[in-house]
Design a protein around this motif. Structure first.
Motif, mmCIF file in Angstrom:
data_model
loop_
_atom_site.group_PDB
_atom_site.id
_atom_site.type_symbol
_atom_site.label_atom_id
_atom_site.label_comp_id
_atom_site.label_asym_id
_atom_site.label_seq_id
_atom_site.Cartn_x
_atom_site.Cartn_y
_atom_site.Cartn_z
ATOM 1 N N VAL A 152 12.709 -15.100 22.716
ATOM 2 C CA VAL A 152 12.084 -13.832 22.339
ATOM 3 C C VAL A 152 12.577 -13.394 20.964
ATOM 4 C CG1 VAL A 152 12.002 -11.356 22.880
ATOM 5 C CG2 VAL A 152 11.547 -13.038 24.673
ATOM 6 N N ILE A 153 13.875 -13.459 20.739
ATOM 7 C CA ILE A 153 14.444 -13.069 19.443
ATOM 8 C C ILE A 153 13.862 -13.923 18.331
ATOM 9 C CG2 ILE A 153 16.579 -13.120 18.076
ATOM 10 C CD1 ILE A 153 18.035 -12.117 20.643
ATOM 11 N N ASP A 154 13.793 -15.229 18.547
ATOM 12 C CA ASP A 154 13.250 -16.122 17.519
ATOM 13 C C ASP A 154 11.776 -15.835 17.263
ATOM 14 O OD1 ASP A 154 13.746 -18.437 15.722
ATOM 15 O OD2 ASP A 154 12.174 -19.339 16.963
ATOM 16 N N GLY A 155 11.015 -15.612 18.311
ATOM 17 C CA GLY A 155 9.592 -15.316 18.153
ATOM 18 C C GLY A 155 9.359 -14.028 17.385
ATOM 19 N N VAL A 156 10.121 -12.993 17.703
ATOM 20 C CA VAL A 156 9.978 -11.710 16.999
ATOM 21 C C VAL A 156 10.386 -11.869 15.541
ATOM 22 C CG1 VAL A 156 10.904 -9.355 16.848
ATOM 23 C CG2 VAL A 156 10.120 -10.266 19.045
ATOM 24 N N ALA A 157 11.482 -12.574 15.291
ATOM 25 C CA ALA A 157 11.922 -12.791 13.906
ATOM 26 C C ALA A 157 10.854 -13.545 13.112
ATOM 27 C CB ALA A 157 13.240 -13.561 13.886
ATOM 28 N N ASN A 158 10.255 -14.540 13.730
ATOM 29 C CA ASN A 158 9.236 -15.351 13.060
ATOM 30 C C ASN A 158 7.970 -14.544 12.771
ATOM 31 O OD1 ASN A 158 7.914 -17.654 12.045
ATOM 32 N ND2 ASN A 158 7.074 -18.114 14.052
ATOM 33 N N SER A 216 24.951 -7.544 18.869
ATOM 34 C CA SER A 216 24.886 -9.009 18.831
ATOM 35 C C SER A 216 23.443 -9.494 18.752
ATOM 36 C CB SER A 216 25.581 -9.591 20.062
ATOM 37 O OG SER A 216 26.944 -9.201 20.064
ATOM 38 N N ALA A 217 22.539 -8.827 19.468
ATOM 39 C CA ALA A 217 21.119 -9.184 19.394
ATOM 40 C C ALA A 217 20.592 -8.934 17.982
ATOM 41 C CB ALA A 217 20.323 -8.385 20.419
ATOM 42 N N ALA A 218 21.019 -7.833 17.368
ATOM 43 C CA ALA A 218 20.590 -7.532 16.006
ATOM 44 C C ALA A 218 21.109 -8.591 15.037
ATOM 45 C CB ALA A 218 21.072 -6.143 15.599
ATOM 46 N N ARG A 219 22.345 -9.020 15.233
ATOM 47 C CA ARG A 219 22.889 -10.073 14.364
ATOM 48 C C ARG A 219 22.089 -11.366 14.509
ATOM 49 N NH1 ARG A 219 28.914 -12.308 14.989
ATOM 50 N NH2 ARG A 219 27.956 -13.288 16.788
ATOM 51 N N LEU A 220 21.751 -11.741 15.742
ATOM 52 C CA LEU A 220 20.955 -12.947 15.954
ATOM 53 C C LEU A 220 19.563 -12.780 15.351
ATOM 54 C CD1 LEU A 220 20.764 -15.792 17.057
ATOM 55 C CD2 LEU A 220 20.250 -14.825 19.317
ATOM 56 N N LEU A 221 18.985 -11.609 15.478
ATOM 57 C CA LEU A 221 17.689 -11.334 14.838
ATOM 58 C C LEU A 221 17.788 -11.524 13.328
ATOM 59 C CD1 LEU A 221 16.308 -8.257 16.742
ATOM 60 C CD2 LEU A 221 14.933 -10.219 16.042
ATOM 61 N N LEU A 222 18.833 -10.986 12.727
ATOM 62 C CA LEU A 222 19.043 -11.128 11.289
ATOM 63 C C LEU A 222 19.153 -12.599 10.902
ATOM 64 C CD1 LEU A 222 19.551 -9.654 8.585
ATOM 65 C CD2 LEU A 222 21.985 -9.616 9.181
ATOM 66 N N GLU A 223 19.927 -13.363 11.660
ATOM 67 C CA GLU A 223 20.083 -14.801 11.397
ATOM 68 C C GLU A 223 18.748 -15.532 11.531
ATOM 69 O OE1 GLU A 223 23.072 -16.070 14.189
ATOM 70 O OE2 GLU A 223 24.661 -14.935 13.171
ATOM 71 N N ARG A 224 17.980 -15.202 12.561
ATOM 72 C CA ARG A 224 16.696 -15.877 12.783
ATOM 73 C C ARG A 224 15.676 -15.480 11.720
ATOM 74 N NH1 ARG A 224 17.459 -19.995 13.689
ATOM 75 N NH2 ARG A 224 15.273 -20.295 14.140
ATOM 76 N N CYS A 225 15.712 -14.230 11.269
ATOM 77 C CA CYS A 225 14.827 -13.813 10.175
ATOM 78 C C CYS A 225 15.122 -14.645 8.928
ATOM 79 C CB CYS A 225 15.003 -12.326 9.857
ATOM 80 S SG CYS A 225 14.165 -11.228 11.007
ATOM 81 N N GLU A 226 16.392 -14.784 8.616
ATOM 82 C CA GLU A 226 16.783 -15.572 7.449
ATOM 83 C C GLU A 226 16.332 -17.027 7.602
ATOM 84 O OE1 GLU A 226 20.965 -14.826 6.952
ATOM 85 O OE2 GLU A 226 20.604 -12.773 6.258
ATOM 86 N N ALA A 227 16.486 -17.581 8.806
ATOM 87 C CA ALA A 227 16.069 -18.967 9.049
ATOM 88 C C ALA A 227 14.563 -19.139 8.874
ATOM 89 C CB ALA A 227 16.483 -19.401 10.457
ATOM 90 N N HIS A 228 13.794 -18.091 9.131
ATOM 91 C CA HIS A 228 12.336 -18.131 8.973
ATOM 92 C C HIS A 228 11.899 -17.714 7.571
ATOM 93 C CE1 HIS A 228 11.241 -19.197 13.048
ATOM 94 N NE2 HIS A 228 12.096 -18.301 13.514
ATOM 95 N N GLY A 229 12.865 -17.516 6.666
ATOM 96 C CA GLY A 229 12.533 -17.205 5.283
ATOM 97 C C GLY A 229 12.424 -15.732 4.957
#
Length: 155
Positions: free
Chosen positions: A94-100, A6-19
């Motif tokens: 944390v997830i959003d920051g790492v994705a960004n 689930s954390a990986a899925r959220l990371l994937l979503e946040r990466c996409e949101a950050h381009g």
């Protein structure tokens, strides 16, 4: 139910949101590890609910690897087996920051960063060898020290 997936899925979503739209399995696996490290280093609690292991190409959560390996080196469009999970505000941050910050780097760059001398992977690989578990205490210590530095990047 795997919080790690689930954390990986959220990371994937946040990466996409950050381009960062072309996340590969190696990249996602390393991003999950880095987010886990920052969660431990910043808050003293794990993001992932499974052990991280020292594999040849860096730290790996086996369940995540097996979930996404079918994508090979292609971009991932979903994390099989991931379910909805109620992440805390700290975990989401944390997830959003790492994705960004780290989502723009490919898996090769992220893997190389996790292989540097002194990293938890390097210490575990050197001491215990292939596929040994990397302790959360070791990860927490490394990332808490990293966060004390002015430029706290794990690259």
């Amino acid at each position: 139910m795997s919080k790690s997936l689930s954390a990986a899925r959220l990371l994937l979503e946040r990466c996409e949101a950050h381009g960062h739209k072309s996340v590969t399995p190696m990249q996602l696996i390393k991003l999950a590890y880095i987010a886990h490290g920052y969660m431990l280093g910043r808050h003293g609690s794990p993001l992932l609910d499974e052990e991280v292991e020292a594999w040849q190409y860096g730290p790996v959560v086996p369940t995540l690897y097996h979930a996404v390996k079918a994508f090979k080196s292609n971009p991932i469009n979903a994390v099989p087996g991931a379910v909805d999970f109620a992440f805390s505000n700290e975990e989401k941050a944390v997830i959003d920051g790492v994705a960004n910050i780290y989502g723009r780097y490919n898996g090769i760059v992220l893997s190389a960063a996790t292989h540097k001398p002194g990293t938890p992977w390097h210490q575990t690989w050197s001491t215990f060898g292939k596929n040994a578990p990397i302790s959360n205490d070791l990860i927490e210590s490394f990332y808490s020290e990293l966060l004390k530095q002015e430029k706290h990047s794990s690259l």
